[in-house]
Design a protein around this motif. Structure first.
Motif, PDB file in Angstrom:
ATOM      1  N   LEU A 284       0.296  -7.324 -25.401  1.00 20.62           N
ATOM      2  CA  LEU A 284       0.089  -7.005 -23.985  1.00 20.62           C
ATOM      3  C   LEU A 284      -1.384  -6.779 -23.676  1.00 20.62           C
ATOM      4  N   VAL A 285      -2.083  -6.063 -24.560  1.00 23.00           N
ATOM      5  CA  VAL A 285      -3.507  -5.790 -24.328  1.00 23.00           C
ATOM      6  C   VAL A 285      -4.326  -7.082 -24.417  1.00 23.00           C
ATOM      7  N   ALA A 286      -4.034  -7.924 -25.405  1.00 17.18           N
ATOM      8  CA  ALA A 286      -4.776  -9.185 -25.552  1.00 17.18           C
ATOM      9  C   ALA A 286      -4.569 -10.085 -24.340  1.00 17.18           C
ATOM     10  N   VAL A 287      -3.335 -10.176 -23.848  1.00 13.54           N
ATOM     11  CA  VAL A 287      -3.070 -10.990 -22.656  1.00 13.54           C
ATOM     12  C   VAL A 287      -3.822 -10.426 -21.451  1.00 13.54           C
ATOM     13  N   THR A 288      -3.876  -9.102 -21.331  1.00 14.05           N
ATOM     14  CA  THR A 288      -4.614  -8.483 -20.222  1.00 14.05           C
ATOM     15  C   THR A 288      -6.100  -8.814 -20.296  1.00 14.05           C
ATOM     16  N   MET A 289      -6.696  -8.749 -21.479  1.00 14.35           N
ATOM     17  CA  MET A 289      -8.117  -9.059 -21.640  1.00 14.35           C
ATOM     18  C   MET A 289      -8.404 -10.519 -21.296  1.00 14.35           C
ATOM     19  N   ILE A 290      -7.547 -11.421 -21.728  1.00 14.44           N
ATOM     20  CA  ILE A 290      -7.754 -12.848 -21.439  1.00 14.44           C
ATOM     21  C   ILE A 290      -7.635 -13.106 -19.942  1.00 14.44           C
ATOM     22  N   LEU A 291      -6.653 -12.470 -19.283  1.00 11.15           N
ATOM     23  CA  LEU A 291      -6.496 -12.654 -17.838  1.00 11.15           C
ATOM     24  C   LEU A 291      -7.697 -12.112 -17.067  1.00 11.15           C
ATOM     25  N   LEU A 292      -8.229 -10.981 -17.489  1.00  7.20           N
ATOM     26  CA  LEU A 292      -9.431 -10.448 -16.830  1.00  7.20           C
ATOM     27  C   LEU A 292     -10.616 -11.386 -17.025  1.00  7.20           C
ATOM     28  N   PHE A 293     -10.781 -11.920 -18.217  1.00  7.14           N
ATOM     29  CA  PHE A 293     -11.878 -12.840 -18.515  1.00  7.14           C
ATOM     30  C   PHE A 293     -11.770 -14.101 -17.671  1.00  7.14           C
ATOM     31  N   GLU A 294     -10.605 -14.720 -17.673  1.00  9.89           N
ATOM     32  CA  GLU A 294     -10.423 -15.964 -16.925  1.00  9.89           C
ATOM     33  C   GLU A 294     -10.474 -15.718 -15.416  1.00  9.89           C
ATOM     34  N   GLY A 295      -9.956 -14.583 -14.972  1.00 16.59           N
ATOM     35  CA  GLY A 295     -10.028 -14.271 -13.546  1.00 16.59           C
ATOM     36  C   GLY A 295     -11.460 -14.092 -13.064  1.00 16.59           C
ATOM     37  N   THR A 296     -12.304 -13.454 -13.883  1.00 12.26           N
ATOM     38  CA  THR A 296     -13.715 -13.291 -13.519  1.00 12.26           C
ATOM     39  C   THR A 296     -14.416 -14.645 -13.436  1.00 12.26           C
ATOM     40  N   LEU A 297     -14.157 -15.517 -14.405  1.00 16.80           N
ATOM     41  CA  LEU A 297     -14.762 -16.860 -14.366  1.00 16.80           C
ATOM     42  C   LEU A 297     -14.287 -17.643 -13.152  1.00 16.80           C
ATOM     43  N   LEU A 298     -13.020 -17.476 -12.787  1.00 16.88           N
ATOM     44  CA  LEU A 298     -12.505 -18.183 -11.612  1.00 16.88           C
ATOM     45  C   LEU A 298     -13.176 -17.692 -10.333  1.00 16.88           C
ATOM     46  N   VAL A 299     -13.366 -16.386 -10.222  1.00 17.69           N
ATOM     47  CA  VAL A 299     -14.047 -15.836  -9.040  1.00 17.69           C
ATOM     48  C   VAL A 299     -15.496 -16.320  -8.982  1.00 17.69           C
ATOM     49  N   LEU A 300     -16.187 -16.351 -10.115  1.00 16.00           N
ATOM     50  CA  LEU A 300     -17.563 -16.822 -10.149  1.00 16.00           C
ATOM     51  C   LEU A 300     -17.656 -18.293  -9.744  1.00 16.00           C
ATOM     52  N   LYS A 301     -16.703 -19.094 -10.197  1.00 20.00           N
ATOM     53  CA  LYS A 301     -16.689 -20.502  -9.794  1.00 20.00           C
ATOM     54  C   LYS A 301     -16.418 -20.650  -8.306  1.00 20.00           C
ATOM     55  N   TRP A 302     -15.556 -19.800  -7.778  1.00 23.53           N
ATOM     56  CA  TRP A 302     -15.211 -19.864  -6.354  1.00 23.53           C
ATOM     57  C   TRP A 302     -16.407 -19.515  -5.474  1.00 23.53           C
TER      58      TRP A 302
END
Length: 306
Positions: A284-302
């Protein structure tokens, strides 16, 4: 051999250059290159070169300057100031912990029945040593003390470092610190509302029909506090990424290209700090960290930040 006298000009040795009244060679005629005295390595004729000058230590040279409020202080004064500011933080933390002890029993009961499955199926806690209840009360009260002391710690750190910070560094600090506190609170709330209920529901039902689980009060709250604190740190990932890009340390494109390495690092950290034999909490913690990482990159791209 001729007996004629030799011209005086043929037997004279090389004439030495005459010196002027000031000790220097005479100036060359118009159109002629002046003769310079050398020692085989460089010109040494001019022995009256001015002394070299050095810039003042407070001048801005090549973009390197001292902060406007920076002042030299003895090491003992720095240590004394640091100790006093830490004492203020500890005072706030102790006050919050003392207040938390007044309602520690009610807080333990509320948290216990909140993280376990709803519907009255929460198993009762068990005590396996005489001091387990008191130690658990202190732990749950310490959470309130930490929450109270965190803003004080941030403010005292800023006051301690402020004289040595440049104006732009103060701006980044003042913007990053409140954001960090908000993200930490979001991580704790995320753990309490979503991660812990899922985790304990899995714990309750995975052995159903085979064995009856007896939850120890102390060990259970150790897991709750550890997981909540770790997720408060995990939620700082977006802030770390934004600061690294703003300071020019990395780029969004580079982070996206190396995402698999970051995924592996997140999984390793989650399994290292979230100890759970069932492997459910680290996943659960690893999935949360990956989602935060990918979400930040998506916002930066947007927003167009590469």
């Amino acid at each position: 051999m001729s007996d004629e006298p030799v011209d005086d000009r043929e037997v004279e040795g090389p004439t030495e250059p005459r010196e002027g009244p000031d000790g220097r060679p005479p100036a060359a005629a118009d159109g002629e290159t002046p003769s310079l005295e050398t020692d085989g390595e460089g010109v040494v004729g001019d022995r009256h070169s001015p002394e070299p000058t050095y810039p003042d230590s407070d001048d801005d040279i090549g973009g390197i300057s001292t902060p406007p409020d920076d002042e030299e202080m003895p090491l003992a004064d720095h240590i004394e100031e640091m100790v006093l500011r830490l004492a203020v933080v500890l005072l706030f933390g102790a006050g919050g912990t003392a207040i938390g002890l007044l309602g520690a029993s009610q807080a333990i009961e509320y948290v216990w029945f909140s993280v376990f499955p709803a519907g009255g199926n929460a198993p009762p806690p068990h005590l396996y040593n005489p001091l387990e209840l008191w130690l658990t009360r202190i732990k749950i009260s310490s959470l309130l003390g930490i929450m109270v002391a965190l803003p004080a710690f941030v403010y005292e750190c800023y006051l301690f470092m402020r004289p040595g910070l440049y104006p732009n560094e103060r701006k980044y600090y003042l913007a990053a610190v409140p954001t960090s506190v908000v993200l930490a609170a979001g991580g704790m709330l995320f753990s309490y509302v979503l991660v812990l209920p899922i985790l304990f529901e899995y714990f309750t039902y995975y052995a159903e029909g085979s064995a009856e689980i007896a939850y120890a009060l102390g060990e259970t709250f150790n897991l709750i506090i550890t997981l909540t604190g770790f997720l408060a740190i995990v939620f700082q990932i977006p802030l770390f990424i934004m600061l690294a890009i703003m300071m020019g340390v990395t780029t969004r494109r580079w982070l996206a290209q190396k995402r698999l390495y970051f995924w592996a690092a997140f999984a390793g950290l989650s399994f290292m700090f979230t100890i759970d034999p069932t492997m459910m909490a680290p996943i659960l913690v690893a999935v949360t960290m990956i989602l935060l990482f990918e979400g930040t990159l998506l916002v930066l791209k947007w927003v167009g930040r590469e």
